[in-house]
Design a protein around this motif. Structure first.
Motif, PDB file in Angstrom:
ATOM      1  N   VAL A  57       0.913  -0.713  -0.082  1.00 22.37           N
ATOM      2  CA  VAL A  57       0.104   0.354   0.289  1.00 22.37           C
ATOM      3  C   VAL A  57       0.565   1.349  -0.668  1.00 22.37           C
ATOM      4  N   THR A  58       0.680   2.183  -1.058  1.00 19.65           N
ATOM      5  CA  THR A  58       1.874   3.498  -0.897  1.00 19.65           C
ATOM      6  C   THR A  58       0.339   4.907   0.061  1.00 19.65           C
ATOM      7  N   VAL A  59       1.442   4.899   0.491  1.00 25.57           N
ATOM      8  CA  VAL A  59      -0.220   6.318   1.489  1.00 25.57           C
ATOM      9  C   VAL A  59       1.236   8.077   1.423  1.00 25.57           C
ATOM     10  N   LEU A  60       0.330   8.434   0.202  1.00 28.67           N
ATOM     11  CA  LEU A  60       0.357   9.557  -0.156  1.00 28.67           C
ATOM     12  C   LEU A  60      -0.430  10.684   1.206  1.00 28.67           C
ATOM     13  N   PHE A  61       0.981  11.818   1.198  1.00 26.79           N
ATOM     14  CA  PHE A  61       0.921  12.577   2.445  1.00 26.79           C
ATOM     15  C   PHE A  61       0.121  14.330   2.451  1.00 26.79           C
ATOM     16  N   GLY A  62      -0.790  14.531   2.464  1.00 27.11           N
ATOM     17  CA  GLY A  62      -0.559  16.001   1.953  1.00 27.11           C
ATOM     18  C   GLY A  62      -0.253  16.709   2.917  1.00 27.11           C
ATOM     19  N   LEU A  63      -0.411  17.963   3.078  1.00 28.68           N
ATOM     20  CA  LEU A  63      -0.130  19.285   3.929  1.00 28.68           C
ATOM     21  C   LEU A  63      -0.517  20.146   3.759  1.00 28.68           C
ATOM     22  N   LYS A  64      -1.387  20.730   4.113  1.00 26.06           N
ATOM     23  CA  LYS A  64      -1.324  22.525   3.825  1.00 26.06           C
ATOM     24  C   LYS A  64      -1.088  22.804   4.762  1.00 26.06           C
TER      25      LYS A  64
END
Ligand SMILES: [Cu+2]
Length: 182
Positions: A57-64
């Motif tokens: 499972v590839t997990v992509l991290f988002g940050l704002k």
């Protein structure tokens, strides 16, 4: 009303082809230059909550509203990602100190914004938590929603093997019982 008027004006200028980018920069510039921890948001871009997927499972991290910096680099309004795997959301007390590092709290101290996990077939929870250069979560904590995913796998094979094993065990028990009886 003022915002509406401004965007209409900007649109009108856009049609006329005059320096709209300068107006756009001026409009949003001040806010973007001053990210504040209490307005920041961390989130898992993918997988999505409820996804049923094949591993790994590839997990992509988002940050704002914040920046990513490696662990040990002290820079205002930055932090590094931590992925909470199959564990409860840390309590407020837990988040006063540096986060532990174990199989359930994975640090991305190099400033990584994605990872690939080898997860066993079945349900797993994932949650992202940003923390500062000392691995201490920000105040208030910048933490994502917890998502639940199901990793698909050879469940049938696993169950068959399990059944076989238990049958073997039963055989052995039966054998043992018979041995004892006779
Ligand atoms: Cu850390």
């Amino acid at each position: 009303m003022r915002k509406l008027a401004l965007s209409i004006a900007a649109a009108a200028i856009g049609i006329a082809g005059i320096a709209t980018s300068a107006i756009a920069d001026h409009h949003g510039g001040n806010k973007e230059k001053m990210p504040k921890a209490d307005k920041a948001e961390v989130y898992i871009i993918s997988p999505a909550d409820g996804d049923e997927i094949e591993g790994p499972v590839t997990v992509l991290f988002g940050l704002k509203g914040m920046g990513v910096a490696p662990a040990g680099v002290e820079k205002k309004n930055t932090g590094h990602h931590h992925l909470l795997i199959d564990r409860d959301t840390p309590s407020k007390d837990d988040m006063k100190d540096a986060l532990p590092a174990d199989d359930h709290v994975v640090h991305f101290g190099g400033g990584q914004t994605q990872t690939t996990l080898e997860l066993a077939p079945g349900e797993h929870t994932l949650q992202l938590l940003l923390a500062d250069h000392n691995h201490i979560p920000h105040k208030p904590a910048i933490i994502s929603d917890q998502i639940t995913i199901t990793v698909l796998g050879d469940d049938d094979d696993g169950e068959d093997e399990g059944d076989d094993d238990s049958e073997d065990d039963d055989d052995k028990k039966d054998g043992g019982l018979l041995d004892r009886l006779f």
